[in-house]
Design a protein around this motif. Structure first.
Motif, PDB file in Angstrom:
ATOM      1  N   GLU B  63      24.706 -37.086 -27.142  1.00  0.00           N
ATOM      2  CA  GLU B  63      25.380 -36.122 -28.018  1.00  0.00           C
ATOM      3  C   GLU B  63      24.623 -34.796 -27.920  1.00  0.00           C
ATOM      4  O   GLU B  63      23.442 -34.728 -28.256  1.00  0.00           O
ATOM      5  CB  GLU B  63      25.418 -36.592 -29.477  1.00  0.00           C
ATOM      6  CG  GLU B  63      26.104 -35.549 -30.370  1.00  0.00           C
ATOM      7  CD  GLU B  63      26.354 -36.008 -31.807  1.00  0.00           C
ATOM      8  OE1 GLU B  63      25.766 -37.022 -32.225  1.00  0.00           O
ATOM      9  OE2 GLU B  63      27.139 -35.331 -32.493  1.00  0.00           O
ATOM     10  N   PHE B  64      25.316 -33.771 -27.468  1.00  0.00           N
ATOM     11  CA  PHE B  64      24.642 -32.492 -27.247  1.00  0.00           C
ATOM     12  C   PHE B  64      25.518 -31.334 -27.704  1.00  0.00           C
ATOM     13  O   PHE B  64      26.738 -31.473 -27.829  1.00  0.00           O
ATOM     14  CB  PHE B  64      24.275 -32.328 -25.768  1.00  0.00           C
ATOM     15  CG  PHE B  64      25.461 -32.384 -24.848  1.00  0.00           C
ATOM     16  CD1 PHE B  64      26.145 -31.224 -24.495  1.00  0.00           C
ATOM     17  CD2 PHE B  64      25.908 -33.598 -24.344  1.00  0.00           C
ATOM     18  CE1 PHE B  64      27.249 -31.278 -23.662  1.00  0.00           C
ATOM     19  CE2 PHE B  64      27.020 -33.662 -23.503  1.00  0.00           C
ATOM     20  CZ  PHE B  64      27.692 -32.505 -23.162  1.00  0.00           C
ATOM     21  N   MET B  65      24.899 -30.210 -27.923  1.00  0.00           N
ATOM     22  CA  MET B  65      25.613 -29.028 -28.393  1.00  0.00           C
ATOM     23  C   MET B  65      26.601 -28.547 -27.318  1.00  0.00           C
ATOM     24  O   MET B  65      26.261 -28.510 -26.133  1.00  0.00           O
ATOM     25  CB  MET B  65      24.594 -27.928 -28.715  1.00  0.00           C
ATOM     26  CG  MET B  65      25.163 -26.722 -29.420  1.00  0.00           C
ATOM     27  SD  MET B  65      25.665 -25.408 -28.303  1.00  0.00           S
ATOM     28  CE  MET B  65      24.098 -24.917 -27.613  1.00  0.00           C
ATOM     29  N   HIS B  66      27.785 -28.191 -27.751  1.00  0.00           N
ATOM     30  CA  HIS B  66      28.847 -27.869 -26.813  1.00  0.00           C
ATOM     31  C   HIS B  66      29.338 -26.444 -27.041  1.00  0.00           C
ATOM     32  O   HIS B  66      29.955 -26.149 -28.075  1.00  0.00           O
ATOM     33  CB  HIS B  66      29.997 -28.870 -27.006  1.00  0.00           C
ATOM     34  CG  HIS B  66      31.004 -28.844 -25.908  1.00  0.00           C
ATOM     35  ND1 HIS B  66      32.320 -28.524 -26.118  1.00  0.00           N
ATOM     36  CD2 HIS B  66      30.883 -29.104 -24.584  1.00  0.00           C
ATOM     37  CE1 HIS B  66      32.973 -28.595 -24.955  1.00  0.00           C
ATOM     38  NE2 HIS B  66      32.122 -28.947 -24.014  1.00  0.00           N
ATOM     39  N   CYS B  67      29.046 -25.573 -26.087  1.00  0.00           N
ATOM     40  CA  CYS B  67      29.451 -24.165 -26.242  1.00  0.00           C
ATOM     41  C   CYS B  67      30.965 -24.027 -26.292  1.00  0.00           C
ATOM     42  O   CYS B  67      31.493 -23.179 -27.008  1.00  0.00           O
ATOM     43  CB  CYS B  67      28.888 -23.336 -25.092  1.00  0.00           C
ATOM     44  SG  CYS B  67      27.155 -22.959 -25.308  1.00  0.00           S
ATOM     45  N   GLY B  68      31.665 -24.846 -25.513  1.00  0.00           N
ATOM     46  CA  GLY B  68      33.124 -24.752 -25.485  1.00  0.00           C
ATOM     47  C   GLY B  68      33.717 -25.022 -26.854  1.00  0.00           C
ATOM     48  O   GLY B  68      34.576 -24.278 -27.347  1.00  0.00           O
ATOM     49  N   ARG B  69      33.259 -26.089 -27.486  1.00  0.00           N
ATOM     50  CA  ARG B  69      33.749 -26.424 -28.826  1.00  0.00           C
ATOM     51  C   ARG B  69      33.372 -25.326 -29.832  1.00  0.00           C
ATOM     52  O   ARG B  69      34.184 -24.893 -30.649  1.00  0.00           O
ATOM     53  CB  ARG B  69      33.172 -27.780 -29.264  1.00  0.00           C
ATOM     54  CG  ARG B  69      33.700 -28.242 -30.589  1.00  0.00           C
ATOM     55  CD  ARG B  69      35.156 -28.682 -30.473  1.00  0.00           C
ATOM     56  NE  ARG B  69      35.752 -28.922 -31.777  1.00  0.00           N
ATOM     57  CZ  ARG B  69      36.866 -28.318 -32.203  1.00  0.00           C
ATOM     58  NH1 ARG B  69      37.500 -27.460 -31.451  1.00  0.00           N
ATOM     59  NH2 ARG B  69      37.359 -28.591 -33.375  1.00  0.00           N
ATOM     60  N   THR B  70      32.123 -24.893 -29.742  1.00  0.00           N
ATOM     61  CA  THR B  70      31.626 -23.861 -30.653  1.00  0.00           C
ATOM     62  C   THR B  70      32.405 -22.555 -30.463  1.00  0.00           C
ATOM     63  O   THR B  70      32.786 -21.893 -31.429  1.00  0.00           O
ATOM     64  CB  THR B  70      30.116 -23.635 -30.402  1.00  0.00           C
ATOM     65  OG1 THR B  70      29.435 -24.884 -30.573  1.00  0.00           O
ATOM     66  CG2 THR B  70      29.536 -22.605 -31.349  1.00  0.00           C
ATOM     67  N   ARG B  71      32.682 -22.229 -29.204  1.00  0.00           N
ATOM     68  CA  ARG B  71      33.437 -21.014 -28.887  1.00  0.00           C
ATOM     69  C   ARG B  71      34.866 -21.089 -29.421  1.00  0.00           C
ATOM     70  O   ARG B  71      35.415 -20.118 -29.930  1.00  0.00           O
ATOM     71  CB  ARG B  71      33.441 -20.864 -27.359  1.00  0.00           C
ATOM     72  CG  ARG B  71      34.118 -19.656 -26.815  1.00  0.00           C
ATOM     73  CD  ARG B  71      33.751 -19.494 -25.336  1.00  0.00           C
ATOM     74  NE  ARG B  71      34.194 -20.590 -24.503  1.00  0.00           N
ATOM     75  CZ  ARG B  71      33.430 -21.268 -23.649  1.00  0.00           C
ATOM     76  NH1 ARG B  71      32.148 -20.995 -23.538  1.00  0.00           N
ATOM     77  NH2 ARG B  71      33.909 -22.236 -22.915  1.00  0.00           N
ATOM     78  N   THR B  72      35.453 -22.281 -29.299  1.00  0.00           N
ATOM     79  CA  THR B  72      36.824 -22.459 -29.771  1.00  0.00           C
ATOM     80  C   THR B  72      36.910 -22.271 -31.283  1.00  0.00           C
ATOM     81  O   THR B  72      37.838 -21.659 -31.794  1.00  0.00           O
ATOM     82  CB  THR B  72      37.326 -23.873 -29.407  1.00  0.00           C
ATOM     83  OG1 THR B  72      37.226 -24.030 -27.993  1.00  0.00           O
ATOM     84  CG2 THR B  72      38.765 -24.074 -29.838  1.00  0.00           C
ATOM     85  N   VAL B  73      35.917 -22.796 -31.971  1.00  0.00           N
ATOM     86  CA  VAL B  73      35.950 -22.739 -33.440  1.00  0.00           C
ATOM     87  C   VAL B  73      35.553 -21.358 -33.958  1.00  0.00           C
ATOM     88  O   VAL B  73      36.193 -20.837 -34.877  1.00  0.00           O
ATOM     89  CB  VAL B  73      35.015 -23.814 -34.034  1.00  0.00           C
ATOM     90  CG1 VAL B  73      34.955 -23.692 -35.546  1.00  0.00           C
ATOM     91  CG2 VAL B  73      35.481 -25.207 -33.630  1.00  0.00           C
ATOM     92  N   HIS B  74      34.525 -20.769 -33.373  1.00  0.00           N
ATOM     93  CA  HIS B  74      33.947 -19.556 -33.978  1.00  0.00           C
ATOM     94  C   HIS B  74      34.083 -18.290 -33.134  1.00  0.00           C
ATOM     95  O   HIS B  74      33.606 -17.229 -33.539  1.00  0.00           O
ATOM     96  CB  HIS B  74      32.460 -19.793 -34.274  1.00  0.00           C
ATOM     97  CG  HIS B  74      32.208 -20.930 -35.209  1.00  0.00           C
ATOM     98  ND1 HIS B  74      32.717 -20.970 -36.485  1.00  0.00           N
ATOM     99  CD2 HIS B  74      31.524 -22.087 -35.042  1.00  0.00           C
ATOM    100  CE1 HIS B  74      32.340 -22.106 -37.080  1.00  0.00           C
ATOM    101  NE2 HIS B  74      31.628 -22.800 -36.216  1.00  0.00           N
ATOM    102  N   GLY B  75      34.691 -18.403 -31.951  1.00  0.00           N
ATOM    103  CA  GLY B  75      34.850 -17.213 -31.118  1.00  0.00           C
ATOM    104  C   GLY B  75      33.694 -17.024 -30.147  1.00  0.00           C
ATOM    105  O   GLY B  75      32.796 -17.857 -30.055  1.00  0.00           O
TER     106      GLY B  75
END
Lengths: 56, 326
Positions: B63-75
């Motif tokens: 389980e690791f931090m995901h820039c894609g998911r973070t980008r989708t949610v917060h820009g």
């Protein structure tokens, strides 16, 4: 997919089981009494919202 | 006269206990164990330094931090008030950005790598974020293949009109910082970005200070609740929960696909519109996409309306109110 019959226009929506689930869940939540009523509501509110956006 | 007891109580609510502080020198990075409720501060020791960042669940590195998911949610430029999310199918809030004094971070650009410096600049060897991350993560048994897309703190980026992402110079000062509250136990790995011949850190490498605090009561109170969902899966829900230990990919002869909701089957639903409704429909039907397929054009209107009417957060972002995150 559509045909004109007097003043009625007929169209056929193809919805898969997931899309139908969302439609039926929205109905179950009280937003319309039937699929047909929900479709009409969608068209009406879509038009109102787009009209409002155009005015803005 | 001030109420000294009340003042002391207010102070204690704001009090953080320093657990660790150190300088990360240029060209280096460091893995830090951060327990749930602790605060990681990434601070400019000089100024104008980009800090790349990786993050893993401390008890399950898959389980690791995901820039894609973070980008989708917060820009493209997450900042104070945003979360760092893990990859699907976990999709848990790993860290919360409690404070961000510069508010310029990036999740568009990948980490810089040795390949970049060789191909573009001709270097055989050059400091680069991928290799710095890999070397820092090696302390915990991870391999260079485990380094993931980085969250780039203090990195100024823009998207040009032609769609290309560009890097601009930054303007952070000594003391500028980002405070991250751990939402779970994590291994947090910041590194001093190795790019000294790009504008990322204004063409120079500088140290940064990393500090870990036990969060104050007020810190924890400032973290929004995050909704908990059934779809946030754990390995015990995986059909194959075993971590693959060999490099070669070989098909399982006993594999039987079990895709959800398949087969996808469509039902035909007839709808009749009167003249007035048809006129409205014609006004909004996307003929440029659907041509004479009235059903497809109406389906677009139906689900576009649904999104407008019922989607509470953009891009499927989980609500940050309601049920409390465990």
């Amino acid at each position: 997919m559509g045909s004109e019959d007097g003043k009625r226009h007929r169209l056929v929506l193809s919805l898969n089981q997931q899309q139908i689930e969302l439609v039926d869940r929205t109905i179950a939540n009280g937003f319309a009494e039937s699929r047909e009523a929900l479709f009409r509501l969608a068209l009406k509110e879509y038009d109102e919202r787009r009209g409002a956006k155009a005015d803005a | 006269m001030p109420d000294t007891a009340a003042v002391k109580k207010a102070q204690s609510r704001n009090e953080r206990r320093l657990l660790d502080t150190r300088i990360l020198e240029p060209g280096t990075g460091k893995a830090f164990e951060l327990r749930k409720g602790e605060v990681l501060r990434i601070e400019q020791a000089v100024g104008n330094q980009c800090v790349d960042f990786n993050c893993f669940n401390l008890h399950d590195y898959k389980e690791f931090m995901h820039c894609g998911r973070t980008r989708t949610v917060h820009g493209f430029n997450p900042t104070e008030g945003d979360f760092l999310w893990s990859a699907p199918p976990r999709e848990n809030a790993m860290l919360y950005i409690l404070k961000d004094t510069v508010r310029r971070n990036d999740v568009l650009f990948p980490r810089c790598s040795a390949f970049l410096y060789e191909s573009a600049y001709g270097f055989d060897v050059h400091t680069n974020c991928h290799d710095i991350q890999a070397e820092a993560q090696r302390e915990y048994g991870l391999t260079p293949d485990d380094v993931h897309d980085s969250f780039n703190f203090f990195m100024c980026t823009e998207v040009a009109r032609d769609g290309r992402a560009t890097i601009t110079r930054q303007n952070s000062n000594k003391g500028d910082h980002v405070d991250l509250v751990a939402m779970m136990d994590v291994l947090a790995i910041p590194n001093v970005c190795g790019a000294d011949i790009m504008r990322t850190s204004n063409f120079a490498l500088k140290p940064v200070r990393i500090s870990i605090f036990e969060a104050s009561e007020n810190d924890l109170a400032a973290v929004p609740n995050v909704a908990s969902m059934k779809s946030q899966r754990t390995p015990d829900q995986f059909r194959n929960a075993q971590i693959k230990a060999t490099r070669e990919l070989v098909a399982d002869p006993d594999y039987v696909p079990e895709f959800v909701n398949t087969p996808i089957e469509e039902e035909q639903i007839v709808l009749e519109l009167d003249e007035a409704e048809w006129a409205i429909f014609e006004e909004h039907a996307r003929r440029d996409i659907y041509g004479d397929d009235h059903g497809a054009a109406f389906r677009d209107i139906l689900f576009s309306w649904w999104e407008d009417r019922f989607l509470n957060a953009a891009s499927g972002a989980p609500s940050t109110s309601g049920k409390t995150h465990d």
